[in-house]
Scaffold this motif. Structure first.
Motif, PDB file in Angstrom:
ATOM      1  N   ALA A   9       2.361  60.516  50.329  1.00 40.50           N
ATOM      2  CA  ALA A   9       1.717  60.298  49.028  1.00 40.50           C
ATOM      3  C   ALA A   9       0.291  59.787  49.210  1.00 40.50           C
ATOM      4  N   ARG A  10       0.118  58.868  50.130  1.00 38.61           N
ATOM      5  CA  ARG A  10      -1.219  58.320  50.395  1.00 38.61           C
ATOM      6  C   ARG A  10      -2.159  59.413  50.919  1.00 38.61           C
ATOM      7  N   ALA A  11      -1.662  60.275  51.809  1.00 41.28           N
ATOM      8  CA  ALA A  11      -2.489  61.361  52.349  1.00 41.28           C
ATOM      9  C   ALA A  11      -2.909  62.324  51.244  1.00 41.28           C
ATOM     10  N   ALA A  12      -1.991  62.644  50.334  1.00 36.81           N
ATOM     11  CA  ALA A  12      -2.323  63.533  49.217  1.00 36.81           C
ATOM     12  C   ALA A  12      -3.357  62.883  48.302  1.00 36.81           C
ATOM     13  N   ASP A  72       1.517  67.934  55.122  1.00 38.11           N
ATOM     14  CA  ASP A  72       0.964  68.079  56.474  1.00 38.11           C
ATOM     15  C   ASP A  72       0.875  66.736  57.210  1.00 38.11           C
ATOM     16  N   ALA A  73       0.684  65.661  56.453  1.00 31.40           N
ATOM     17  CA  ALA A  73       0.597  64.324  57.077  1.00 31.40           C
ATOM     18  C   ALA A  73       1.911  63.923  57.731  1.00 31.40           C
ATOM     19  N   LEU A  74       3.006  64.523  57.316  1.00 28.31           N
ATOM     20  CA  LEU A  74       4.307  64.192  57.890  1.00 28.31           C
ATOM     21  C   LEU A  74       4.490  64.833  59.271  1.00 28.31           C
ATOM     22  N   THR A  92      -2.285  61.910  40.242  1.00 30.60           N
ATOM     23  CA  THR A  92      -1.076  61.158  40.533  1.00 30.60           C
ATOM     24  C   THR A  92      -0.259  61.987  41.514  1.00 30.60           C
ATOM     25  N   VAL A  93       0.357  61.295  42.477  1.00 29.15           N
ATOM     26  CA  VAL A  93       1.175  61.951  43.502  1.00 29.15           C
ATOM     27  C   VAL A  93       2.590  61.384  43.417  1.00 29.15           C
ATOM     28  N   PHE A 107      -3.699  69.399  47.503  1.00 26.09           N
ATOM     29  CA  PHE A 107      -3.510  67.979  47.814  1.00 26.09           C
ATOM     30  C   PHE A 107      -2.048  67.683  48.181  1.00 26.09           C
ATOM     31  N   ALA A 108      -1.118  68.340  47.487  1.00 25.97           N
ATOM     32  CA  ALA A 108       0.304  68.167  47.817  1.00 25.97           C
ATOM     33  C   ALA A 108       0.568  68.651  49.245  1.00 25.97           C
TER      34      ALA A 108
END
Length: 178
Positions: A60-63, A174-176, A75-76, A168-169
């Motif tokens: 969520a933070r990465a998005a 991708d951050a995971l 909002t994510v 953004f999602a």
């Protein structure tokens, strides 16, 4: 040692050996049904992979950070495999409608294991999809997969286009992988 002592000793020894052998056979026989019962019990349950709260927050933070880099107020939301919200981050200045929209996009993405932009295209052939409670067929949601199976969904809402929301999602998903 006299004959009587030898017979008694031999008999006692035979009884002890017989009991040990009988006990071993009994233990083996009772272990087999227990193993079979365990195997039957395992067929009654499944295991699944779940996203941790830490991983959901990182996604969520990465998005949110990807949106902020492009000066977008969004909002994510990250939901688990069952569509339950794990974490929602409302960016500074994000519109009030973005909160629910992000959650519904995340729910839709995980429910069908597909980006919501792809699912929105399916509405032309199946317009009643939009009637399913809790869903939102607008671009901005992406599934998170483990071994090809959906384990979570990330939804973003608030950017001027669904393409940006989905970008953004995807940055969150991708951050995971890092």
């Amino acid at each position: 040692m006299n004959t009587r002592t030898r017979v008694l000793t031999g008999t006692a020894l035979a009884v002890v050996l017989g009991a040990g052998t009988f006990g071993a056979v009994t233990a083996s026989a009772s272990a087999a049904p227990a193993a079979a019962a365990k195997k039957d019990q395992d067929r009654n349950f499944t295991t699944s992979t779940h996203l941790t709260v830490d991983a959901a927050t990182r996604a969520a933070r990465a998005a949110l950070e990807a949106a902020e880099k492009e000066n977008q107020k969004v909002t994510v939301a990250v939901v688990d495999r069952n569509g339950n919200t794990i974490v929602t981050l409302r960016g500074d200045g994000a519109g009030p409608q973005s909160y629910e929209s992000a959650e519904r996009k995340a729910f839709t993405a995980v429910s069908w294991n597909a980006p919501t932009s792809v699912l929105a295209g399916r509405l032309a052939q199946t317009p009643n999809l939009k009637d399913i409670p809790g869903t939102l067929f607008l671009a901005g949601g992406t599934p998170v997969q483990a071994k090809g199976a959906p384990v979570a969904g990330i939804g973003v809402a608030g950017a001027p286009s669904g393409d940006l929301d989905e970008k953004f999602a995807k940055a969150g998903a991708d951050a995971l992988d890092k």
